[in-house]
Enzyme design. Structure first.
Site, short mmCIF file in Angstrom:
data_model
loop_
_atom_site.label_atom_id
_atom_site.label_comp_id
_atom_site.label_asym_id
_atom_site.label_seq_id
_atom_site.Cartn_x
_atom_site.Cartn_y
_atom_site.Cartn_z
N PHE A 1 40.24 77.66 50.36
CA PHE A 1 41.75 77.89 49.72
C PHE A 1 42.70 76.99 50.07
O PHE A 1 42.88 75.78 48.35
CB PHE A 1 42.41 79.41 50.89
N ASP B 1 32.90 70.00 53.57
CA ASP B 1 33.09 71.40 53.79
C ASP B 1 31.47 72.30 53.99
O ASP B 1 30.18 71.84 53.21
CB ASP B 1 33.66 71.70 52.15
N GLU C 1 37.97 77.60 60.86
CA GLU C 1 37.99 79.02 60.89
C GLU C 1 39.32 79.63 60.31
O GLU C 1 40.33 79.24 61.48
CB GLU C 1 37.33 79.70 61.89
N THR D 1 48.95 74.66 61.45
CA THR D 1 49.52 75.98 61.44
C THR D 1 51.10 76.38 62.44
O THR D 1 50.85 76.14 63.62
CB THR D 1 48.70 77.21 60.47
N ASP D 2 51.25 76.98 61.20
CA ASP D 2 53.14 77.65 62.77
C ASP D 2 52.88 78.36 63.84
O ASP D 2 53.21 78.63 64.48
CB ASP D 2 54.21 77.88 61.23
N GLU D 3 51.50 78.94 63.40
CA GLU D 3 51.18 80.25 64.25
C GLU D 3 51.07 79.88 65.98
O GLU D 3 50.95 80.54 66.82
CB GLU D 3 49.88 80.97 63.64
N TYR E 1 43.22 81.92 67.28
CA TYR E 1 43.28 81.69 66.05
C TYR E 1 43.85 80.37 66.18
O TYR E 1 43.67 79.13 66.63
CB TYR E 1 43.12 82.11 65.17
N ALA F 1 45.01 79.35 68.95
CA ALA F 1 45.06 78.93 70.62
C ALA F 1 43.93 77.65 70.07
O ALA F 1 44.21 77.52 70.69
CB ALA F 1 44.57 80.14 71.14
N LYS G 1 43.61 76.46 67.04
CA LYS G 1 45.10 75.09 66.34
C LYS G 1 45.50 74.98 67.36
O LYS G 1 45.05 73.49 66.80
CB LYS G 1 45.53 75.66 65.36
N ASN H 1 53.11 80.53 56.42
CA ASN H 1 51.57 81.46 55.38
C ASN H 1 51.74 81.24 54.04
O ASN H 1 52.06 81.00 53.10
CB ASN H 1 51.78 83.42 55.60
N TYR I 1 49.17 96.91 58.48
CA TYR I 1 48.78 97.10 60.04
C TYR I 1 50.70 97.80 60.85
O TYR I 1 51.40 97.14 60.28
CB TYR I 1 48.59 96.27 60.26
P1 NAD Z 1 39.80 78.50 54.42
O1 NAD Z 1 39.04 79.73 55.31
O2 NAD Z 1 40.38 79.16 52.99
O3 NAD Z 1 39.47 77.60 53.60
C1 NAD Z 1 38.73 76.41 55.53
C2 NAD Z 1 37.24 75.96 54.84
O4 NAD Z 1 36.85 75.19 56.31
C3 NAD Z 1 36.33 76.63 53.72
O5 NAD Z 1 35.53 75.98 52.47
C4 NAD Z 1 35.00 76.61 54.85
O6 NAD Z 1 33.51 76.17 54.14
C5 NAD Z 1 35.43 75.34 56.13
N1 NAD Z 1 34.45 74.85 57.02
C6 NAD Z 1 35.16 76.04 58.10
N2 NAD Z 1 34.07 75.40 59.21
C7 NAD Z 1 33.55 74.17 58.58
C8 NAD Z 1 32.96 73.43 59.51
N3 NAD Z 1 32.54 73.32 60.42
N4 NAD Z 1 32.64 72.32 58.90
C9 NAD Z 1 32.86 71.64 57.77
N5 NAD Z 1 33.54 73.33 56.67
C10 NAD Z 1 33.62 74.04 57.43
O7 NAD Z 1 41.03 78.50 55.12
P2 NAD Z 1 42.80 77.85 53.99
O8 NAD Z 1 43.42 79.01 54.40
O9 NAD Z 1 41.97 77.04 53.06
O10 NAD Z 1 43.24 76.60 55.71
C11 NAD Z 1 43.01 75.48 55.74
C12 NAD Z 1 43.62 74.18 56.79
O11 NAD Z 1 45.12 75.01 56.61
C13 NAD Z 1 43.37 75.44 58.65
O12 NAD Z 1 43.31 73.85 58.98
C14 NAD Z 1 44.10 75.99 58.43
O13 NAD Z 1 44.50 76.66 60.02
C15 NAD Z 1 45.29 75.66 57.63
N6 NAD Z 1 46.44 76.53 57.61
C16 NAD Z 1 46.70 77.98 56.65
C17 NAD Z 1 47.24 78.44 56.41
C18 NAD Z 1 47.09 79.89 55.65
O14 NAD Z 1 48.11 80.49 55.43
N7 NAD Z 1 46.03 79.80 54.96
C19 NAD Z 1 48.47 78.00 56.42
C20 NAD Z 1 48.64 77.42 57.19
C21 NAD Z 1 48.11 75.84 58.24
P1 TYD Z 2 47.69 87.64 57.71
O1 TYD Z 2 47.26 87.32 55.75
O2 TYD Z 2 46.10 87.88 58.03
O3 TYD Z 2 47.72 85.90 58.17
P2 TYD Z 2 48.52 85.85 59.16
O4 TYD Z 2 47.90 86.97 60.85
O5 TYD Z 2 47.71 84.47 59.56
O6 TYD Z 2 49.85 85.73 59.26
O7 TYD Z 2 48.71 88.64 57.89
C1 TYD Z 2 49.63 88.84 56.94
C2 TYD Z 2 50.19 89.84 57.77
O8 TYD Z 2 50.27 90.87 56.99
C3 TYD Z 2 50.31 90.04 59.21
O9 TYD Z 2 50.84 90.13 59.69
C4 TYD Z 2 49.30 90.76 59.14
C5 TYD Z 2 49.12 91.44 58.34
N1 TYD Z 2 48.40 92.30 57.71
C6 TYD Z 2 48.61 93.51 57.44
O10 TYD Z 2 49.33 94.46 57.42
N2 TYD Z 2 47.05 94.75 56.80
C7 TYD Z 2 46.13 93.89 55.78
O11 TYD Z 2 44.41 94.22 55.74
C8 TYD Z 2 46.01 92.21 56.92
C9 TYD Z 2 44.68 91.53 56.15
C10 TYD Z 2 47.04 91.53 56.93
#
Ligand code: NAD
Ligand code: TYD
Length: 349
Positions: A12, A34, A85, A131-133, A156, A158, A160, A185, A213
């Site tokens: 993403f 990837d 992940e 991540t902020d988590e 997750y 932990a 990160k 997020n 949830y």
């Molecule tokens: P995503 O799950 O959409 O994408 C992760 C990508 O990594 C995928 O293309 C997957 O194929 C690849 N991947 C997974 N395991 C792999 C491995 N072992 N080797 C090579 N490639 C692998 O995740 P995202 O939401 O795009 O997040 C990207 C980064 O940003 C992550 O490090 C996540 O912790 C961080 N992040 C995400 C968010 C969010 O809201 N989505 C917010 C803050 C930080």
């Molecule tokens: P999510 O998109 O999984 O991101 P994160 O857990 O990393 O913040 O979830 C965002 C918020 O939405 C989180 O508080 C959990 C909640 N949630 C639901 O209420 N229902 C759902 O089906 C999902 C996937 C998340």
């Protein structure tokens, strides 16, 4: 000429980062490594796949031999590490997958970079995306700052947090030039429909229940994915080595409120009577150990590097909804097969 390894570039956020760098910096060579897990999708990058400054490599960051071969062959001088992940719910059912990719994979990358660059760290950079988590759950007022102590609460976060600690340890021990950013997020086009917003968009389209949830009281700070990619660009070029930058949207929402807003917008877009989609909202069993509130203070990034979000939330949400409405094929492809199995397991207990 920079030769940049971007990991997780088919996911993403990674796909938006890859696109921005490939288009904006034609003199950089971008290598996207990837594994193409369920979350990785080359359809995200069809528009740039044949450009001269872009190379895709299918591979796993836990494969040390592969990483050594790639560093040797392509002589990367910078790394932007996003591969992970990334879904909290999956980390609850399979924590080890998170340890393997997020910790072991990151340490493999660090080891390979240190070995490949050992004689000369000049002009080298290891940029780790986090991540902020990692800061844990806010139970009341206040914001996460860059020096907020780590207190991860899910497998997750932990994993990160572990990867962030290793990155800092390599900076201290081996003098590896690193920078870390911790973002709130993200939402926007190309997000896999297991995360809250794309899952609800997909379910509204299909008139399926919207699983909220607990009581929907949890709060998240939402940022449009392209603004995250812009922040990564800013930090990559202007960030100080050894520093951490928080990235956030200044945009907190309770889950139930954001889902209602989405319902109303979808009703308008789909030409449905007002209130139709809200009827799909269904409160379900809460996530185990569900963090109550995340809120980022991104003022360091704003004051030191001049970044601010470019989009208002309502505008970003509308762009996102339009994208999912216009990209049925993308959604059909990613929601076939394994997705159905995951969905059945996650939401029918
Ligand atoms: P995503 O799950 O959409 O994408 C992760 C990508 O990594 C995928 O293309 C997957 O194929 C690849 N991947 C997974 N395991 C792999 C491995 N072992 N080797 C090579 N490639 C692998 O995740 P995202 O939401 O795009 O997040 C990207 C980064 O940003 C992550 O490090 C996540 O912790 C961080 N992040 C995400 C968010 C969010 O809201 N989505 C917010 C803050 C930080
Ligand atoms: P999510 O998109 O999984 O991101 P994160 O857990 O990393 O913040 O979830 C965002 C918020 O939405 C989180 O508080 C959990 C909640 N949630 C639901 O209420 N229902 C759902 O089906 C999902 C996937 C998340």
């Amino acid at each position: 000429m920079k030769r940049i390894l971007i990991t997780g570039g088919a996911g993403f956020i990674g796909s938006h980062v890859v696109r921005l760098f490939v288009n904006q910096y034609p003199d950089y060579q971008i290598f996207n490594l990837d594994k193409l897990t369920y979350a990785g999708n080359l359809e995200n990058l069809e528009d740039i796949q044949s450009l001269k400054n872009y190379t895709f490599i299918k591979g796993d960051i836990t494969d040390q031999g592969l990483l050594e071969k790639l560093f040797n062959e392509y002589q990367f001088d910078r790394v932007i590490h996003l591969a992970a992940e990334s879904h909290v719910d999956r980390s609850i059912t399979d924590p080890l997958a998170f340890v393997n990719t997020n910790i072991v994979g990151t340490v493999n990358l660090l080891n390979t970079a240190v070995a490949a660059w050992s004689n000369d760290f000049k002009n080298k950079l290891f940029y780790h995306i986090s991540t902020d988590e990692v800061y844990g759950s806010l139970e009341g007022e206040g914001f996460f700052l860059e020096d907020t102590p780590y207190d991860p609460q899910s497998p997750y976060s932990a994993s990160k947090a572990g990867s962030d600690h290793f990155v800092r340890a390599y900076a201290n021990t081996y003098k590896l030039p690193v920078v870390i950013s911790n973002c709130s997020n993200n939402y926007g086009p190309n997000q896999f429909p297991e995360k809250l917003l794309p899952l609800c968009i997909n379910n509204i389209k299909q008139n399926k229940p919207l699983p909220v949830y607990g009581k929907g009281e949890n709060i998240r700070d939402w940022l449009f994915v392209i603004d995250h990619a812009r922040a990564i660009d800013t930090i990559f070029h202007k960030g100080k080595v050894g520093q951490t930058y928080n990235i956030g949207g200044f945009n907190e929402w309770k889950n139930i409120d954001i889902v209602k807003l989405l319902c109303d917008l979808m009703d308008k877009k789909l030409g449905r009577t007002e209130g139709t989609s809200r009827k799909l909202i269904t409160f379900v069993k809460d996530r185990a150990g569900h963090d109550l509130r995340y809120a980022i203070d991104a003022s360091k990034l704003k004051s030191e590097l001049g970044w601010t979000p470019s989009l208002q939330f309502e505008e970003g949400l509308e762009k996102t909804v339009d994208w999912y409405i216009n990209n049925n094929e993308w959604l059909d492809h990613v929601t076939s097969g394994q997705y159905q199995k995951y969905y059945a397991k996650q939401y029918t207990s």
